[in-house]
Design a protein around this motif. Structure first.
Motif, PDB file in Angstrom:
ATOM      1  N   VAL A  26      18.308 -74.585  42.224  1.00  0.00           N
ATOM      2  CA  VAL A  26      17.631 -74.349  41.625  1.00  0.00           C
ATOM      3  C   VAL A  26      18.210 -73.858  39.942  1.00  0.00           C
ATOM      4  CG1 VAL A  26      16.082 -72.318  42.249  1.00  0.00           C
ATOM      5  CG2 VAL A  26      16.635 -73.467  43.863  1.00  0.00           C
ATOM      6  N   ASN A  27      17.961 -73.708  38.858  1.00  0.00           N
ATOM      7  CA  ASN A  27      18.057 -73.928  38.093  1.00  0.00           C
ATOM      8  C   ASN A  27      17.618 -72.378  37.373  1.00  0.00           C
ATOM      9  OD1 ASN A  27      19.694 -75.529  37.585  1.00  0.00           O
ATOM     10  ND2 ASN A  27      18.352 -77.092  37.191  1.00  0.00           N
ATOM     11  N   PRO A  28      17.198 -71.487  36.486  1.00  0.00           N
ATOM     12  CA  PRO A  28      16.726 -70.816  35.647  1.00  0.00           C
ATOM     13  C   PRO A  28      15.306 -71.059  35.147  1.00  0.00           C
ATOM     14  CG  PRO A  28      19.067 -70.874  34.558  1.00  0.00           C
ATOM     15  CD  PRO A  28      18.611 -71.846  35.644  1.00  0.00           C
ATOM     16  N   GLY A  29      14.650 -70.075  35.853  1.00  0.00           N
ATOM     17  CA  GLY A  29      13.361 -70.462  35.139  1.00  0.00           C
ATOM     18  C   GLY A  29      12.443 -71.751  36.227  1.00  0.00           C
ATOM     19  N   GLU A  30      13.434 -71.822  37.059  1.00  0.00           N
ATOM     20  CA  GLU A  30      11.989 -73.071  38.327  1.00  0.00           C
ATOM     21  C   GLU A  30      11.628 -72.186  39.717  1.00  0.00           C
ATOM     22  OE1 GLU A  30      14.971 -76.725  37.318  1.00  0.00           O
ATOM     23  OE2 GLU A  30      15.001 -75.329  39.581  1.00  0.00           O
ATOM     24  N   VAL A  31      10.832 -72.940  39.918  1.00  0.00           N
ATOM     25  CA  VAL A  31       9.823 -71.954  41.225  1.00  0.00           C
ATOM     26  C   VAL A  31       9.603 -73.630  41.909  1.00  0.00           C
ATOM     27  CG1 VAL A  31       7.797 -71.080  42.109  1.00  0.00           C
ATOM     28  CG2 VAL A  31       8.844 -70.953  40.370  1.00  0.00           C
ATOM     29  N   HIS A  32      10.849 -73.295  43.354  1.00  0.00           N
ATOM     30  CA  HIS A  32      10.616 -74.200  44.346  1.00  0.00           C
ATOM     31  C   HIS A  32      10.196 -73.910  45.745  1.00  0.00           C
ATOM     32  CE1 HIS A  32      14.467 -76.641  42.862  1.00  0.00           C
ATOM     33  NE2 HIS A  32      14.379 -75.238  41.951  1.00  0.00           N
ATOM     34  N   ALA A  33       9.919 -73.973  46.242  1.00  0.00           N
ATOM     35  CA  ALA A  33       8.663 -74.120  47.649  1.00  0.00           C
ATOM     36  C   ALA A  33       9.842 -75.055  48.646  1.00  0.00           C
ATOM     37  CB  ALA A  33       6.904 -75.037  47.139  1.00  0.00           C
ATOM     38  N   VAL A  34      10.368 -73.657  50.002  1.00  0.00           N
ATOM     39  CA  VAL A  34      10.175 -74.536  50.460  1.00  0.00           C
ATOM     40  C   VAL A  34       9.592 -74.323  52.043  1.00  0.00           C
ATOM     41  CG1 VAL A  34      12.260 -74.573  52.385  1.00  0.00           C
ATOM     42  CG2 VAL A  34      12.921 -74.275  49.800  1.00  0.00           C
ATOM     43  N   MET A  35       9.363 -75.223  52.683  1.00  0.00           N
ATOM     44  CA  MET A  35       8.170 -75.422  53.254  1.00  0.00           C
ATOM     45  C   MET A  35       8.773 -76.561  54.962  1.00  0.00           C
ATOM     46  SD  MET A  35       4.916 -77.494  51.319  1.00  0.00           S
ATOM     47  CE  MET A  35       3.925 -77.105  52.000  1.00  0.00           C
ATOM     48  N   GLY A  36       8.143 -76.618  55.598  1.00  0.00           N
ATOM     49  CA  GLY A  36       8.446 -76.578  56.952  1.00  0.00           C
ATOM     50  C   GLY A  36       8.178 -76.351  57.774  1.00  0.00           C
ATOM     51  N   PRO A  37       7.915 -76.964  59.069  1.00  0.00           N
ATOM     52  CA  PRO A  37       7.406 -76.779  60.810  1.00  0.00           C
ATOM     53  C   PRO A  37       8.150 -75.710  60.537  1.00  0.00           C
ATOM     54  CG  PRO A  37       8.462 -78.500  60.463  1.00  0.00           C
ATOM     55  CD  PRO A  37       7.816 -78.527  59.675  1.00  0.00           C
ATOM     56  N   ASN A  38       8.168 -74.331  61.617  1.00  0.00           N
ATOM     57  CA  ASN A  38       8.211 -73.158  63.062  1.00  0.00           C
ATOM     58  C   ASN A  38       9.038 -74.995  63.026  1.00  0.00           C
ATOM     59  OD1 ASN A  38       6.220 -71.659  62.337  1.00  0.00           O
ATOM     60  ND2 ASN A  38       4.774 -72.596  64.132  1.00  0.00           N
ATOM     61  N   GLY A  39      10.853 -73.108  62.646  1.00  0.00           N
ATOM     62  CA  GLY A  39      12.062 -74.063  63.726  1.00  0.00           C
ATOM     63  C   GLY A  39      12.579 -74.451  62.942  1.00  0.00           C
ATOM     64  N   SER A  40      12.391 -75.586  61.844  1.00  0.00           N
ATOM     65  CA  SER A  40      12.985 -75.559  60.556  1.00  0.00           C
ATOM     66  C   SER A  40      13.891 -75.433  59.854  1.00  0.00           C
ATOM     67  CB  SER A  40      12.149 -76.848  59.688  1.00  0.00           C
ATOM     68  OG  SER A  40      11.081 -75.514  58.817  1.00  0.00           O
ATOM     69  N   GLY A  41      14.070 -73.950  60.422  1.00  0.00           N
ATOM     70  CA  GLY A  41      15.442 -73.487  59.686  1.00  0.00           C
ATOM     71  C   GLY A  41      15.055 -72.883  58.513  1.00  0.00           C
ATOM     72  N   LYS A  42      13.451 -72.743  58.211  1.00  0.00           N
ATOM     73  CA  LYS A  42      13.319 -72.660  55.837  1.00  0.00           C
ATOM     74  C   LYS A  42      13.324 -70.717  56.082  1.00  0.00           C
ATOM     75  CE  LYS A  42       8.571 -72.498  56.633  1.00  0.00           C
ATOM     76  NZ  LYS A  42       8.327 -72.311  58.819  1.00  0.00           N
ATOM     77  N   SER A  43      12.902 -70.362  57.298  1.00  0.00           N
ATOM     78  CA  SER A  43      13.401 -68.378  57.189  1.00  0.00           C
ATOM     79  C   SER A  43      14.976 -68.635  57.513  1.00  0.00           C
ATOM     80  CB  SER A  43      12.731 -68.036  58.356  1.00  0.00           C
ATOM     81  OG  SER A  43      11.365 -67.522  58.106  1.00  0.00           O
ATOM     82  N   THR A  44      15.532 -69.204  57.969  1.00  0.00           N
ATOM     83  CA  THR A  44      17.519 -69.611  57.825  1.00  0.00           C
ATOM     84  C   THR A  44      17.835 -69.476  57.242  1.00  0.00           C
ATOM     85  OG1 THR A  44      17.466 -69.840  60.253  1.00  0.00           O
ATOM     86  CG2 THR A  44      19.191 -70.054  59.323  1.00  0.00           C
ATOM     87  N   LEU A  84      28.287 -73.008  47.366  1.00  0.00           N
ATOM     88  CA  LEU A  84      26.956 -71.652  48.255  1.00  0.00           C
ATOM     89  C   LEU A  84      27.833 -70.953  47.107  1.00  0.00           C
ATOM     90  CD1 LEU A  84      24.619 -70.823  49.823  1.00  0.00           C
ATOM     91  CD2 LEU A  84      26.414 -69.494  51.320  1.00  0.00           C
ATOM     92  N   GLU A  85      26.790 -70.945  45.677  1.00  0.00           N
ATOM     93  CA  GLU A  85      27.239 -70.195  44.793  1.00  0.00           C
ATOM     94  C   GLU A  85      25.802 -69.635  44.035  1.00  0.00           C
ATOM     95  OE1 GLU A  85      31.250 -72.140  42.232  1.00  0.00           O
ATOM     96  OE2 GLU A  85      29.307 -71.723  41.481  1.00  0.00           O
ATOM     97  N   TYR A  86      25.718 -68.092  43.689  1.00  0.00           N
ATOM     98  CA  TYR A  86      24.307 -67.895  42.983  1.00  0.00           C
ATOM     99  C   TYR A  86      24.988 -67.308  41.798  1.00  0.00           C
ATOM    100  CZ  TYR A  86      21.851 -63.716  41.662  1.00  0.00           C
ATOM    101  OH  TYR A  86      20.790 -62.648  41.177  1.00  0.00           O
ATOM    102  N   MET A  87      24.696 -67.582  40.687  1.00  0.00           N
ATOM    103  CA  MET A  87      24.991 -67.169  39.199  1.00  0.00           C
ATOM    104  C   MET A  87      27.386 -67.414  38.730  1.00  0.00           C
ATOM    105  SD  MET A  87      22.387 -65.734  37.760  1.00  0.00           S
ATOM    106  CE  MET A  87      23.071 -64.580  36.090  1.00  0.00           C
ATOM    107  N   GLY A  88      27.198 -68.508  39.451  1.00  0.00           N
ATOM    108  CA  GLY A  88      28.516 -68.548  39.479  1.00  0.00           C
ATOM    109  C   GLY A  88      29.654 -67.790  40.211  1.00  0.00           C
ATOM    110  N   MET A 102      21.500 -71.053  38.281  1.00  0.00           N
ATOM    111  CA  MET A 102      21.617 -69.709  39.521  1.00  0.00           C
ATOM    112  C   MET A 102      21.458 -70.427  40.676  1.00  0.00           C
ATOM    113  SD  MET A 102      19.011 -67.589  38.897  1.00  0.00           S
ATOM    114  CE  MET A 102      18.125 -67.443  37.183  1.00  0.00           C
ATOM    115  N   LEU A 103      21.400 -70.893  41.519  1.00  0.00           N
ATOM    116  CA  LEU A 103      21.114 -70.800  42.654  1.00  0.00           C
ATOM    117  C   LEU A 103      22.262 -72.181  43.118  1.00  0.00           C
ATOM    118  CD1 LEU A 103      21.652 -70.121  46.003  1.00  0.00           C
ATOM    119  CD2 LEU A 103      19.028 -70.341  45.787  1.00  0.00           C
ATOM    120  N   SER A 104      23.348 -72.674  43.566  1.00  0.00           N
ATOM    121  CA  SER A 104      23.611 -74.642  44.064  1.00  0.00           C
ATOM    122  C   SER A 104      24.057 -74.080  45.360  1.00  0.00           C
ATOM    123  CB  SER A 104      25.120 -74.365  42.286  1.00  0.00           C
ATOM    124  OG  SER A 104      25.203 -75.406  42.763  1.00  0.00           O
TER     125      SER A 104
END
Lengths: 254, 484
Positions: A24-42, A60-64, A1-3
Motif C-alpha cells: 500500500v503506497n501513500p495516497g492509495e485506497v485499497h479495498a479488501v473484500m471477501g466472504p465470511n471466514g476468508s480472513g479479512k478481519s483477521t 511486515l512493515e509500516y512506514m519502514g 506505507m504498508l508492506s
C-alpha cells in the motif's frame, strides 16, 4: 506505507492467513473484500496489533518499521488507526475525555504539548458536522448505549480528529442505513490525501460506490485470490463470491 | 502482553507510595488491656468521671464478648491477641500540647508533607480546616477562629471532653452504643482521641471539615472516635482521609463514627481510605474494623456517606443510616478496590423507621489480583415506615481471574407500602476495552485507570471536588505497576 510479504497467521492448529502479500503506497485506497471466514478481519486485527495470533512474515512493515516490534499504542501513535467493526463501550468515560486522552497521547509521542480542553473542544466541534452528530454526543460515555450507526460515526469522528497516516476500516459499512453510509463515506473521502492511505475491509460492494478504491483485493481462505481495479468489485457484486472459486489460483498474484 | 489476565495483573501491581516510618519517641503505655489500663488512659486525658465510668462499663461488657469476635464476614485473618497490643501512645511533643503549628514536632510536619497533606497555607487558601490525628492525639487544628465565629465547634475529641462535656455526655454512644459490637465495644473502652464537630441550629458550616488519620507507632492499635452533631436546619460536609506507613505487622484499627442529624439538618461524610494494604504476598497491612452509623433523628434530615476504600489488608465496614425522622433520607456511595491479597467486606445498613423515608445505595467493588471483595448490605423497612423507598445498585468489576466479588444483600420489608429495588452487575475488565484504548494511542496503564475511573464515576460525582481528584489519583496509585 504498508508492506506485507508472505504473512501467515494461525490460532492454535488453524491457519487463518496463508501467505498474504500486499503493498500500500501513500495516497492509495485499497479495498479488501471477501466472504465470511476468508480472513479479512483477521488481517485488520493483526495490522492493528491485536494479540492471540501466531504470526510469521517475510516482511511486515509500516512506514519502514517492523510492525511486529511495535505495541498497539506505538502503532497508533505513529498514525495507524483502525476503525473497529464492533466499537467497544467504556461506561463512565465521556467521548470527549477519551478522545482528548488519545489525541494528547499522540501529541506527546511527537514531542508536542498537550492541547487543553478548551482548544481541543473547539477543534472537535469543527469535525462534528462532518460526521453529522451534535455536540451533546461528546458528553455521553464512549459508545455506551449507542446505536449501531452512532458507534460507526463515532469511529469516523475519532479518525478525523486523530488524522492517521494509515486508516484501516474493518467493516465500517456493516449495519448502516443509506444515510449513515453516505456520512461515513464522506468522512473517508475527506481523509483521502496524497500522504495518507486507507485500507477498507468490507463484505459488500456498496461502500465502494461512495469511496472508489484504487485497488481491490479479494481474499478467500486466507489468500488473496484476485487483485484489480475498482471494476473488480463490481464484477464480484454481479457474479458473487462463487464465481471466484472457479478462478481461484489462476490469478493469485497480488 | 501475553494473556489478558497477566497483563492486567502487571498493571495493577503498584507499590505503596506512602511507606515510611517517622521516628518520634512515643509516650506509650505497656502492652495489654485491663481496668488499670483503662483508668490510666482516662487519667492521662484528665477525663471527667462520666467518661471513665462509660469506658469501664464498655470494658466489662467487652470481657463478656471474648468469644464473640465477629466471624460472619467474608474475611480471613489470624486470631488477634488483644493483650499484645498497646492501647495508648502519643507523640512526645504532645506532653504540653502544641499551641500552634510552630510548636508541632517538625518531623511530624515533614511526614504530612511527604504524604502530600497540605496542613497549613495551601489548605488555608483552599478553605479547609484540618484536624490532623497522628497516632492517637490531635496535633494541629486550624481555622478554629473562623469556625467559632459561625458557632461551629470543631476540635479533637479530648478537647471536647474538656470543654463541652455536656454535649459529649448527651450524644456519646447515642447512635453506636458501647454494647453494639465487639469492635465498637473495644473502642468505647480504650478510644484515645478523634474528632468532634457540632453545628448549631440553622448554621451552614462555612468550610469542608477535614481530618487526616495516620497510623504510625509499632503495634499500636488505633481507636478513633468521631462524633458529629448537626442541629436543626444545619449543614456540614466532613472529609476523612488516611494513609499509613509501611509495616510488617498487622495493625488493628477499630474506629467508631457517630452522626446525629436533627430536623432538616444535612450531614455529608466523605472518606478516602488508603491505609497500607500489605505487600503482594499479603504480609502486613492494616485491619480496618470500623463502625460508622448516622442517625437521621429529625424529620427531613439527610445523611450521606461516600467512601473510597483502596487500602487496608482487611476492611470490615458498614456505614449505616437509621432513618427515624419522617421524610428523612440516607445515602451510601461506595468504591472499594482490593488488590493482591486484600479482603474487603463492606456495605451499609439502611434502617427505615419513619414515614416516607428514602435511601439510595450505590456500591462499586473492584477486585484485582487474588483479592476478595464483598458487598454486604441490609435494607430494613419497619412496620411503621409507610411509603419507604430504597434503591440499591451493586456493581462489581473484576480485573483478574483469581479474584472474587460477592454480593450479600439482606432485605427485610415489614410494611406492604415499602418499595425496594435492587440491581446488581458483575463485569470483567475487557481485553477488548483495553485494546480499544491502546489502538487509540493510550498507555495500557492509563487505559486501566481510565476504565476503572469510568466504572466509579457515579460515586466520584458525589465526592467534593477536591476529594474527587484525590480519589482518582489514589485509584491510579493503587492500580499502577510496571508495564513492559
Amino acid at each position: 506505507m504498508l508492506s506485507i510479504r508472505n504473512l501467515r497467521a494461525r490460532v492454535g492448529e488453524t491457519e487463518i492467513l496463508k501467505g498474504i502479500s500486499l503493498e500500500v503506497n501513500p495516497g492509495e485506497v485499497h479495498a479488501v473484500m471477501g466472504p465470511n471466514g476468508s480472513g479479512k478481519s483477521t488481517l485488520a486485527r493483526i495490522l492493528s496489533g491485536r494479540e492471540g495470533y501466531e504470526i510469521t512474515a517475510d516482511k511486515l512493515e509500516y512506514m519502514g518499521h517492523d510492525l511486529l516490534e511495535m505495541t498497539p499504542e506505538e502503532r497508533a501513535r505513529e498514525g495507524l488507526f483502525m476503525a473497529f467493526q464492533y466499537p467497544v463501550e467504556i461506561p463512565g468515560i465521556s467521548n470527549i475525555q477519551f478522545l482528548r486522552t488519545a489525541y494528547n497521547s499522540v501529541r506527546k509521542h511527537r514531542g508536542e504539548e498537550p492541547l487543553d480542553s478548551v482548544d481541543f473542544l473547539a477543534m472537535v466541534k469543527s469535525r462534528l458536522k462532518e460526521v453529522d452528530i451534535d455536540q451533546s454526543f461528546l458528553r455521553r460515555s464512549v459508545n455506551t448505549d449507542f446505536s449501531g450507526g452512532e458507534k460507526k460515526r463515532n469511529e469516523m469522528l475519532q479518525m478525523l480528529v486523530l488524522e492517521p497516516r494509515l486508516a484501516i476500516l474493518d467493516e465500517t459499512d456493516s449495519g448502516l442505513d443509506i444515510d449513515a453510509l453516505a456520512t461515513v463515506a464522506g468522512s473517508i473521502n475527506s481523509l483521502r490525501s496524497e500522504d495518507r492511505s486507507i485500507v477498507m475491509v468490507t463484505h459488500y460492494q456498496r461502500l465502494l460506490d461512495y469511496v472508489v478504491p484504487d485497488h481491490v483485493h479479494i481474499l478467500a481462505d486466507g489468500r488473496i485470490v484476485k487483485s484489480g481495479k475498482a471494476d473488480l468489485a463490481q464484477k464480484l457484486e454481479k457474479k458473487g463470491y462463487g464465481w471466484l472459486a472457479e478462478h481461484a489460483g489462476e490469478e493469485a498474484e497480488a | 502482553m501475553g494473556t489478558g489476565t497477566d497483563s492486567v495483573n502487571q498493571l495493577i501491581e503498584g507499590g505503596y507510595k506512602h511507606g515510611f516510618v517517622t521516628e518520634i519517641d512515643a509516650d506509650s503505655l505497656p502492652p495489654g488491656l485491663n481496668e488499670d489500663v483503662i483508668r490510666a488512659i482516662s487519667a492521662k486525658k484528665q477525663e471527667p468521671e462520666f467518661m471513665l465510668n462509660w469506658r469501664l462499663r464498655a470494658y466489662r461488657h467487652w470481657i463478656k464478648l471474648q468469644e464473640k469476635e465477629p466471624t460472619w464476614a467474608h474475611v480471613k485473618y489470624p486470631r488477634i491477641n488483644y493483650q499484645d497490643m498497646v492501647y495508648y501512645s502519643a507523640p512526645k511533643s504532645d506532653k504540653e500540647g502544641p499551641k500552634s503549628l510552630e510548636e508541632v514536632d517538625p518531623e511530624l510536619l515533614r511526614t504530612y508533607e511527604k504524604l502530600g497533606i497540605p496542613l497549613h497555607e495551601q489548605k488555608a487558601l483552599a478553605g479547609v480546616a484540618v484536624d490532623a490525628v497522628f497516632d492517637s492525639v490531635s496535633v494541629a487544628t486550624t481555622f478554629k477562629d473562623k469556625l467559632a465565629e459561625a458557632g461551629v465547634i470543631f476540635c479533637s475529641f479530648s478537647e471536647a471532653v474538656q470543654n463541652h462535656p455536656e454535649l459529649v455526655e448527651k450524644y456519646l454512644g447515642s447512635v453506636v452504643p458501647y454494647t453494639d459490637n465487639f469492635f465498637a465495644t473495644l473502642n468505647a473502652a480504650v478510644f484515645s482521641d478523634g474528632s468532634f464537630c457540632y453545628i448549631p441550629e440553622g448554621v451552614r458550616c462555612p468550610m469542608e471539615l477535614s481530618t487526616y488519620f495516620r497510623i504510625n507507632a509499632l503495634n499500636t492499635g488505633q481507636f478513633e472516635r468521631t462524633l458529629i452533631i448537626a442541629e436543626k436546619g444545619s449543614y456540614v460536609s466532613y472529609l476523612e482521609g488516611c494513609t499509613a506507613p509501611m509495616r510488617d505487622e498487622n495493625q488493628l484499627h477499630a474506629a467508631v463514627v457517630e452522626l446525629v442529624a436533627h430536623e432538616d439538618a444535612e450531614i455529608k461524610y466523605s472518606t478516602v481510605q488508603n491505609w497500607y494494604p500489605g505487600d503482594k504476598d499479603g504480609k502486613g497491612g492494616i485491619y480496618n474494623f470500623v463502625t460508622k452509623r448516622g442517625l437521621c433523628k429529625g424529620d427531613r434530615s439527610h445523611i450521606s456517606w461516600t467512601q473510597v476504600e483502596t487500602g487496608s489488608a482487611i476492611t470490615w465496614k458498614y456505614p449505616s443510616v437509621i432513618l427515624r425522622g419522617d421524610d428523612s433520607t440516607g445515602e451510601f456511595y461506595s468504591v472499594a478496590l482490593t488488590n493482591n491479597l486484600q479482603q474487603a467486606d463492606t456495605g451499609t445498613k439502611m434502617i427505615h423507621l419513619g414515614k416516607n423515608t428514602r435511601s439510595t445505595i450505590i456500591s462499586k467493588g473492584i477486585s484485582a489480583g487474588r483479592a476478595q471483595n464483598s458487598y454486604r448490605g441490609l435494607v430494613r423497612v419497619s412496620p411503621k415506615a409507610d411509603n419507604a423507598r430504597n434503591f440499591t445498585q451493586c456493581d462489581s468489576l473484576l480485573l483478574s481471574d483469581q479474584c472474587g466479588a460477592h454480593t450479600y444483600p439482606y432485605i427485610e420489608n415489614k410494611n406492604p407500602s415499602g418499595r425496594i429495588e435492587h440491581e446488581a452487575t458483575t463485569t470483567r475488565i475487557g481485553e477488548d476495552q483495553l485494546f480499544y484504548c491502546r489502538q487509540r494511542g493510550i498507555d495500557p496503564e492509563d487505559a486501566v485507570s481510565m476504565i476503572v475511573n469510568g466504572f466509579c464515576d457515579d460515586v466520584f460525582r458525589k465526592l467534593p471536588m477536591e476529594f474527587a481528584v484525590e480519589a482518582q489519583a489514589l485509584l491510579e496509585v493503587s492500580l499502577e505497576g510496571a508495564v513492559g
